[in-house]
Design an enzyme around this catalytic site. Sequence first.
Site, PDB file in Angstrom:
ATOM      1  N   THR A 210       0.074   3.371  12.647  1.00 56.91           N
ATOM      2  CA  THR A 210       0.335   4.496  13.536  1.00 56.91           C
ATOM      3  C   THR A 210       0.552   5.766  12.719  1.00 56.91           C
ATOM      4  O   THR A 210       1.110   5.753  11.628  1.00 56.91           O
ATOM      5  CB  THR A 210       1.548   4.225  14.437  1.00 56.91           C
ATOM      6  OG1 THR A 210       2.569   3.592  13.676  1.00 56.91           O
ATOM      7  CG2 THR A 210       1.167   3.339  15.585  1.00 56.91           C
ATOM      8  N   SER A 243       3.769   1.642  10.159  1.00 63.76           N
ATOM      9  CA  SER A 243       3.814   3.103  10.178  1.00 63.76           C
ATOM     10  C   SER A 243       3.018   3.677   9.023  1.00 63.76           C
ATOM     11  O   SER A 243       2.878   3.049   7.966  1.00 63.76           O
ATOM     12  CB  SER A 243       5.255   3.596  10.061  1.00 63.76           C
ATOM     13  OG  SER A 243       5.727   3.460   8.728  1.00 63.76           O
ATOM     14  N   ASP A 244       2.480   4.883   9.209  1.00 64.60           N
ATOM     15  CA  ASP A 244       2.018   5.633   8.045  1.00 64.60           C
ATOM     16  C   ASP A 244       3.240   5.904   7.178  1.00 64.60           C
ATOM     17  O   ASP A 244       4.378   5.893   7.661  1.00 64.60           O
ATOM     18  CB  ASP A 244       1.342   6.937   8.471  1.00 64.60           C
ATOM     19  CG  ASP A 244       0.367   7.455   7.422  1.00 64.60           C
ATOM     20  OD1 ASP A 244       0.460   7.027   6.255  1.00 64.60           O
ATOM     21  OD2 ASP A 244      -0.496   8.284   7.762  1.00 64.60           O
ATOM     22  N   TRP A 245       2.997   6.155   5.910  1.00 65.97           N
ATOM     23  CA  TRP A 245       4.105   6.212   4.949  1.00 65.97           C
ATOM     24  C   TRP A 245       5.031   7.395   5.247  1.00 65.97           C
ATOM     25  O   TRP A 245       4.617   8.530   5.253  1.00 65.97           O
ATOM     26  CB  TRP A 245       3.534   6.290   3.540  1.00 65.97           C
ATOM     27  CG  TRP A 245       3.387   4.951   2.862  1.00 65.97           C
ATOM     28  CD1 TRP A 245       3.767   4.655   1.583  1.00 65.97           C
ATOM     29  CD2 TRP A 245       2.868   3.727   3.397  1.00 65.97           C
ATOM     30  NE1 TRP A 245       3.511   3.324   1.296  1.00 65.97           N
ATOM     31  CE2 TRP A 245       2.966   2.725   2.391  1.00 65.97           C
ATOM     32  CE3 TRP A 245       2.349   3.361   4.627  1.00 65.97           C
ATOM     33  CZ2 TRP A 245       2.552   1.410   2.588  1.00 65.97           C
ATOM     34  CZ3 TRP A 245       1.926   2.048   4.828  1.00 65.97           C
ATOM     35  CH2 TRP A 245       2.031   1.099   3.810  1.00 65.97           C
TER      36      TRP A 245
END
Length: 829
Positions: A210, A243-245
């Site tokens: 995401t 999650s994206d970082w």
Amino acid sequence: MAARKPTEATDTETTDADRAREAAVEAALGKLGPDAKARLLGGRDMWSLHALPEIGLKPLVMSDGPIGVRGTRWTADDPSIALPSPTALAATWDQDLARRAGALLAQEARRKGVHVLLAPTVNLHRTPLGGRHFEAYSEDPYLTGVIGTGYVQGVQSGGVGTTVKHFVANDAETERFTVDNRIGARALRELYLAPFEAIVAGAHPWGIMTAYNQVNGVTMTEHRYLVNEVLRGEWGFDGCNVSDWMAARSTTGALEGGLDVAMPGPRTVYGEPLAASVRAGEAEEGAVDEAVRNVLRLAARVGVLEGAEPVVTEAPAEIDGAALAREIARRSFVLVRNDNQTLPLSRSAGRIALIGAAARDARVLGGGSATVFPARVVSPLDGLAAALPEGALTYAVGADPSDELAPADKGFELCARCRDVKGTVLGEGGLPSGQVQWIGDDLPEGVTHEAMASVEVVGTFTPRESGEHSFGTRGLGGFTLTVGGRVLFDGVQRADAGADPFEAFFGSPVERGTVALTEGEPVEVSLLHRLERKAAAPLPGVLFSLVHLGPRRADDELMSEAVEAARDADTAVVVVATTERVESEGFDRRDLRLPGRQDDLVRAVAAANPRTVVVVNSGAPVELPWRDDVAAVLLGWFPGQEGGAALADVLLGAEEPGGRLPTTWGDLAAAPVTEVTPSNAELAYREGVFIGYRAWERVGATPSYAFGHGLGYTDWTYESLTVEGTTATVRVRNSGCRTGREVVQLYLAPTEPDPARPARWLAGFATVEAAPDESVRATVELPRRAFEIWDEVSNSWAYQAGSYEVQAGRSVADLRLTRVLRTAPQGAR
């Protein structure tokens, strides 16, 4: 036991295997307490999840893609295969080739101990200004879905997971951490969600990533509707949502929004904060269990959960990575102009003048997190020199695309030496360039962030040319730069107010001084970086660069040399390119012009030699104001590590340029959709469903080169088109003089124009091969979705019965055959 693909197993085999894995997952889940569950959902470090020995769970390791597998360390000590850019892969219009690329990357991942590849990127080319478009496939959702499906199938056939990203609408980089993309329901469904939906249906991905951005007021890591109701509910996705970082911002918000894993660790919104929320009654333990279940299912599939047989129990047959990289590159090259059949060149065609800085120092991949370090790079100069007779090739720089200092590269032999506060060496590691980019535990052996006080980039530089060489720094903090015993800088670089968090990584280099050097005579170089402790940082990192620029020569002098070389040659080949400051993660483009004076160079060379061939080395569209003044134009994308060898194959006729445009190329002034800059933190997708070729046709503008366009080295005659039900059959004949490959494209166009719908849209395609004068058939099944729109009133797909033209041709602007198809009303879904 042979390798087993989910897409190839029978329903019974798949069901039995899944049931066994689900039983193992449930058994493991039942042994975990609340703290262990919460710990599992937060990253252990930059790239991995926590091991839980009490249930036989090993660390699950992730790594960036999409054109290679970097592994857990950003280093050249363990090189990676570098395939062509995703735009290049999409330009092949070949799902099987994408599948083979994915299988190779699974092989690379297994070699590096990686279980999940953070790829593919299936966001759309909404505007031509997106700075990260080289990492995505296309402006068209159908083509994106087809290529993405093949890629995911290939990776997972090797037993490695994928995280299809960035879910959803991360279509630009400007203010990407905070922007709220306001998108109508119809455009969201028909365009931006469509590739994700197709891949979930066709490839059953084991993960989704995401995005940072918001969609319609809700950040994607907390978007309960799009994740829980659409992705998991409507589409049946049963994988892990990562999650994206550093995208996750709220513990309870992320959990309620369907986020399973918050990366990176060790400080995340999950872990101890999540355990505390459960104890306080703020977070539901059932939601935690469901997230843990998804993580354990991923672990079971990739083989790091004891008691669960992985989906693939034995690695597939080994793939030759260099050979596949070369094949994809030549299949991706798009020949958009070939006046008087200038190409292919004969090996005995006389003298060839190769011109352009990028011909010698090839740019083979885009900037940012997609960067990998291949063991070798074949430049155009290398490739042509190897393929041509001795003495047939000359080279001139002509014009450098940038006068900006770049990370130290050619001629440098460097390492990074880490010391503590007393100056004691803790350890050191090799560097492929002057760029240090250590995040989390990505450090040389024996080094920790707690003990490290300074890092010194140290080694030698052997110049390729004599003159004044410029040196500098990129990054924030204290630096001492020394070249040949002379201190050029000793001071501190501070961040500008409001700078991007990744300024040290993406920021501008600063020139610190020049030194007169002699070709071939090595000199010692050192850049000492004094670290500053930042207690508030979400994870520790060391990001800075030693940057360099060779002697600056007057542009006119360089171009004069190139013109003379072109005048003395039978054919001139000019390689033009973008730079990392033009196409990279972290920022969008301001224009579509080639940097520097490369346009002037092409004009000057073309004036001197009418047989001028231009090779465009960019990951996404650029303007080509001289395109009608040159003999041939070949779009080479970012061609990967074997790009120069593939270029020689194509220019000299050993192979045909097989690519077709996956996105429209045109001038920015005429482009219908260009906005990437939010206003008051919002970016309105006002154009609705009209992006790419759909938008160009709506406004009646003619681009430089249309979606789907691409020439080969033979000709094709479209002989017949038949449509039975929703099956279209196209017969084409190779009317040229050599064997070739054609991409037969099918578009649907309502016979009664509807201003709310595009004039036409891609509904299917097929690739055929034929010998000279051979006739072959392409059969394409038109999918139901091609006849549907998203009804915003009923909030469902609505089949649009009526009369359509089925149009077959070579591009959206070159349609050769048409048949009318009348469809009857069908039941809603």
